[in-house]
Design an enzyme around this catalytic site. Sequence first.
Site, PDB file in Angstrom:
ATOM      1  N   VAL A 119      -1.563  28.864   6.731  1.00 48.11           N
ATOM      2  CA  VAL A 119      -1.581  28.311   8.087  1.00 48.11           C
ATOM      3  C   VAL A 119      -2.943  27.703   8.395  1.00 48.11           C
ATOM      4  O   VAL A 119      -3.966  28.089   7.828  1.00 48.11           O
ATOM      5  CB  VAL A 119      -1.253  29.396   9.140  1.00 48.11           C
ATOM      6  N   CYS A 120      -2.924  26.728   9.290  1.00 51.70           N
ATOM      7  CA  CYS A 120      -4.165  26.119   9.775  1.00 51.70           C
ATOM      8  C   CYS A 120      -3.923  25.611  11.190  1.00 51.70           C
ATOM      9  O   CYS A 120      -2.865  25.865  11.772  1.00 51.70           O
ATOM     10  CB  CYS A 120      -4.654  25.008   8.850  1.00 51.70           C
ATOM     11  N   ASP A 121      -4.872  24.897  11.720  1.00 50.21           N
ATOM     12  CA  ASP A 121      -4.807  24.446  13.107  1.00 50.21           C
ATOM     13  C   ASP A 121      -3.556  23.636  13.382  1.00 50.21           C
ATOM     14  O   ASP A 121      -2.796  23.912  14.299  1.00 50.21           O
ATOM     15  CB  ASP A 121      -6.062  23.632  13.429  1.00 50.21           C
ATOM     16  N   SER A 144      -3.822  23.579   5.258  1.00 52.62           N
ATOM     17  CA  SER A 144      -2.816  24.574   4.872  1.00 52.62           C
ATOM     18  C   SER A 144      -1.799  23.980   3.906  1.00 52.62           C
ATOM     19  O   SER A 144      -1.323  24.657   2.992  1.00 52.62           O
ATOM     20  CB  SER A 144      -2.105  25.123   6.117  1.00 52.62           C
TER      21      SER A 144
END
Length: 482
Positions: A395-397, A403
């Site tokens: 996951v990322c922003d 991600s």
Amino acid sequence: MASAEGYQQGEDKKPSIRAKIQAMGGFLTNMVLPNIGAFIAWGILTALFIPTGWLPNEHFAEMVGPTITFLLPLLLAYTGGRMVAGQRGAVMGSIGAIGLIIGSDIPMFLGAMIIGPLGGLIIKKFDQLIENKVPAGFEMIVNNFSIGILGFGLMMISYQFIGPLIQTANEGMTAAIQALVSTGFLPLLSIINEPAKVLFLNNVIDQGIYYPLGLQESLQIGQSIFFTVASNPGPGLGLLLAFTFFGAKVARRTAPGAIIIHFFGGIHELYFPYVLMKPLTIIGMIAGGMSGIAVFSFFDAGLVAGPSPGSIFSYLALTPRGNFLGIIAGVVIAAAVTFVITAFILKLDKSKEDDAAFSSSLEKSQAMKAEGKQLMGTASNEATDVTKVNKISFVCDAGAGSSALGATTFRKKLQKKGISDIEVKHYRIEDAPDASDIIVVHKNLYDRAKMAHPNKNIITIESYLNDPKLSELLDSLSSEEK
């Protein structure tokens, strides 16, 4: 139990302010990101057919205004409403947005990003209020008339009150930034931009502030410098080049690969860990960013739309006629300035401690491998059993940059090990499914991830490519397969 330096523990604590800002920025980004294709289509339309475009055509140019005035804000509002309350929220947000659009004289991007989620929230609360209270057979009429009546009210309020209020605020913000442009102080924005970016607030400032301003200006003059003030790939290129030649051994080994992904792929998050590893290098990033903006300003250069991702290819594709020299010069000079300053900082700081720090990190990683199945602590301080791992979520922003890169890379490594029964996918932090056995996130986004998934196993990393903890996870999963 692994140390906090290795894996984040599951202690209960209030989310940090930064995590909340990141979450807000992530929400804004996910309104914009699915619609980037539409923004690029408008950018191509503008670059080609307006009077100063490559192929001036008065007939086709008639689509430029309505597209930016109606289509793009409606898409933002629709997406924002849908994120809050599904399809009903999407319809509600769109109804509210049309009131903003008709009641204002500027493209209502900021307004759409407010009214869309607001419309979704209104209909969501209404649906919760009447849940299990609608008589059988009346569900459809209640569903339709609730959106119709509430949507009508929101549309009227948007037209009469919210739209003018947002337009006034927008004009004030535009005037303030235009004052920076006219006085030559626009490069000072880098003092805010660069530190915010490495703290994973890049999408908040870029797509939440500069993109709407840039689209508004691009409608008027066919281009905007606002699209370049936070997305310039030059500073990141200069930083990674400096680490390639003057960094510690591990940094020298990983930086060249990061250059390709950052500069050509447009995933800027790849250089963030290098700045965080040597915080003083932020000086080089700020100086490079300021230099790039100064050059863009000197040549009166800009882009026709937001470059997403911030790749050199996106920059060149969205550069209007007559701007190539200014755009290329801004990128190259930003890279050169950052390289020189960062190289100087690294050479001054170059010591055995750099490589010792990396060696220590690797030793700790090897020690953690001996712990076998113990990947991280959960909220109840239990260890993850890798034999039960069926799904790993990176996951990322925004869920579409670092991600995605991390998930693809890790999936290929699993396949090389002959492991094909573990699903590895990438998501926005808040969208990681409940079925995730392990969530992998950058350590600076841990608070936000913990806020969204308090009971999930979360592995924190510093690099989505070659982090020791990912190597440990891979080895642990591989050993279980044997």
